[in-house]
Enzyme design. Structure first.
Site, mmCIF file in Angstrom:
data_model
loop_
_atom_site.group_PDB
_atom_site.id
_atom_site.type_symbol
_atom_site.label_atom_id
_atom_site.label_comp_id
_atom_site.label_asym_id
_atom_site.label_seq_id
_atom_site.Cartn_x
_atom_site.Cartn_y
_atom_site.Cartn_z
ATOM 1 N N ASN A 216 1.339 -1.310 0.223
ATOM 2 C CA ASN A 216 -0.042 -0.173 -0.173
ATOM 3 C C ASN A 216 0.678 1.086 -0.099
ATOM 4 O OD1 ASN A 216 0.878 0.699 2.440
ATOM 5 N ND2 ASN A 216 -0.065 -1.298 3.483
ATOM 6 N N LYS A 346 -12.239 -1.156 17.292
ATOM 7 C CA LYS A 346 -10.517 -2.062 17.071
ATOM 8 C C LYS A 346 -9.839 -1.943 17.607
ATOM 9 C CE LYS A 346 -10.559 -1.734 11.718
ATOM 10 N NZ LYS A 346 -10.104 -0.573 10.883
HETATM 11 O O1 C5P Z 1 -7.942 -3.709 11.743
HETATM 12 P P1 C5P Z 1 -7.471 -2.866 11.166
HETATM 13 O O2 C5P Z 1 -5.701 -3.342 10.489
HETATM 14 O O3 C5P Z 1 -7.568 -1.650 10.415
HETATM 15 O O4 C5P Z 1 -6.283 -2.111 12.494
HETATM 16 C C1 C5P Z 1 -5.602 -0.616 12.502
HETATM 17 C C2 C5P Z 1 -4.426 -1.423 13.918
HETATM 18 O O5 C5P Z 1 -3.770 -2.464 13.986
HETATM 19 C C3 C5P Z 1 -3.025 -0.234 13.491
HETATM 20 O O6 C5P Z 1 -2.340 0.224 15.113
HETATM 21 C C4 C5P Z 1 -2.456 -1.588 12.539
HETATM 22 O O7 C5P Z 1 -0.942 -0.269 13.007
HETATM 23 C C5 C5P Z 1 -2.302 -2.582 13.790
HETATM 24 N N1 C5P Z 1 -2.178 -3.478 12.706
HETATM 25 C C6 C5P Z 1 -1.030 -4.291 12.530
HETATM 26 N N2 C5P Z 1 -0.917 -5.948 12.515
HETATM 27 C C7 C5P Z 1 -1.756 -6.161 11.421
HETATM 28 C C8 C5P Z 1 -2.948 -5.563 11.095
HETATM 29 C C9 C5P Z 1 -3.018 -3.559 11.595
HETATM 30 O O8 C5P Z 1 -0.544 -4.134 13.546
HETATM 31 N N3 C5P Z 1 -1.532 -7.622 10.661
#
Ligand code: C5P
Length: 413
Positions: A216, A346
């Site tokens: 991304n 979240k």
């Molecule tokens: O569920 P989502 O991906 O939107 O959650 C976002 C939060 O979780 C952010 O703080 C992101 O850095 C963290 N995250 C993570 N590992 C992932 C996906 C998201 O630490 N695989």
């Protein structure tokens, strides 16, 4: 912010650059206030500033010689602008004219003040002062934007009556307010000494074959700004950084661990999470990765192709399982639309103390931009809507919020 005692400025070495705006009379008052707070002040003046006020006035108020010539005859062997750059703990230019803003934005160094800007490694503040039409001119705004990108903090001028008789934005901020901004700046420094902060930042890459990947456009800018601000407050920082074009920070207090995939990011985080007091999950981790990675380069064919994906580890979720009551976790939620319930979900799921929601559908917010518009959600459901601001400013406000949380937690003990 709490009221900060003035002793914070005692013996602080402040370099004040003064340029040729009629608001120069306010910088005389600023020098007086800084001296009253026991700061050491050295003043540099541009040629046009000297047309308005004699250097002697600044010398008398600051009790230090004024520097204004690049090649002034002197007896010492030291190069004056370099030694001043080394001496100063803070460099502030007030008032800053459109001319100096233009020069600094473009790296022109044709006098002592502009040269020292290039030689100076520390924090720079500028307080613009000019006629409203000048201030609003797109080229001036672009130059200011450029300076913000270079890390300069701009103290925005106020609305009010201007020297030219017009009313509008362009009035130099009152000296007392500038003094407060400087005091707040110094009080933040080293305020989190002894704490360890873990920050994840940037995107991850999940390879399909040796040359293609899922990713991304995250620049890593937000997480880097947080790491820098945390380091400024005296913390030990571990920055787990995905692939980004932005140069990683060089501060000695920041250890950068470069990673590529979500799996690598996860294992780097795992080895530091237990010993960290604060963890900021600012990375835009790819949610899925190919089940298998092909070697070499997949050949192009005429038929459609299926790519099987599996979820990557949710790093923040994993860490939440062993979170201690003393630890503070911060998360981000990039959503299309101002989706507060989703961000709150979240926050609860990953045991965040705070989550920064940003609406990536708005212009100039989110992934690769310099600015962001944040809604800050606390675990007790308190919601703060922040103005659109630079990622550096967000980092400063976030660290202030973290500091308040730490204070609260230590009072509860
Ligand atoms: O569920 P989502 O991906 O939107 O959650 C976002 C939060 O979780 C952010 O703080 C992101 O850095 C963290 N995250 C993570 N590992 C992932 C996906 C998201 O630490 N695989």
């Amino acid at each position: 912010m709490k009221r900060i005692p003035m002793e914070v400025l005692k013996n602080k070495r402040i370099l004040l650059g003064v340029t040729g705006s009629i608001a120069i009379y306010k910088s005389l008052e600023l020098v007086r206030l800084l001296r009253k707070a026991d700061a050491q002040v050295k003043v540099m003046m541009t040629k046009s500033a000297r047309e308005l006020v004699s250097p002697l006035t600044f010398e008398t108020l600051s009790q230090n010689p004024v520097c204004s010539e690049l090649f002034a005859p002197k007896t010492e062997w030291e190069v004056e602008h370099i030694s001043l750059a080394r001496w100063a703990e803070l460099f502030i230019i007030a008032p800053a004219t459109a001319n100096i803003i233009g020069k600094l934005a473009h790296g022109i160094a044709d006098d002592a003040l502009t040269t020292i800007y290039l030689a100076y490694r520390g924090d720079v503040f500028i307080a613009p002062a000019m006629n409203t039409a000048m201030y609003e001119k797109p080229v001036v705004q672009r130059n200011l934007e450029q300076l913000i990108q270079q890390g300069v903090r701009v103290i925005e001028p106020e609305l009010g009556e201007l020297a030219c008789g017009e009313e509008g934005k362009g009035r130099l901020v009152e000296p007392a307010k500038i003094l407060e901004i400087i005091t707040t700046h110094f009080s933040r420094a080293l305020s989190l000494k002894g704490k360890k902060v873990l920050v994840t930042a940037g995107p991850t890459r999940e390879f399909i074959d040796d040359v293609r990947f899922i990713s991304n456009p995250s620049s890593g800018r937000m997480g880097i700004a947080i790491a820098e601000e945390a380091s400024r407050r005296g913390t030990e920082v571990i920055l787990v950084l995905g692939p980004t074009l932005i140069p990683p920070p060089k501060e000695p207090g920041i250890t950068v661990i470069p990673v590529v995939s979500a799996e690598e990011m996860s294992s780097a985080v795992e080895s530091h999470i237990k010993s960290s007091h604060i963890a900021v999950f600012a990375a835009a981790v790819a949610d899925y990765r190919p089940v298998t990675k092909s070697t070499g380069k997949l050949k192009k064919g005429k038929d459609s192709m299926e790519l099987r994906l599996e979820p990557t580890p949710d790093i923040a979720l994993r860490c939440s399982q062993s979170k201690t009551p003393e630890q503070i976790f911060i998360g981000f939620a990039a959503e299309v639309g101002d989706n507060i319930p989703e961000a709150q979900r979240k926050l609860r799921e990953k045991k965040f103390d705070l989550i920064l929601l940003n609406d990536i559908s708005l212009p100039e917010t989110g992934f690769a931009s310099q600015t962001n518009k944040i809604t800050l959600i606390h675990s007790d459901n308190k919601i703060e809507h922040w103005e659109k601001m630079t990622k550096k400013e967000i980092a400063t406000k976030l660290m202030d919020a973290i500091q308040l949380l730490l204070d609260k937690k230590s009072k509860l003990k």
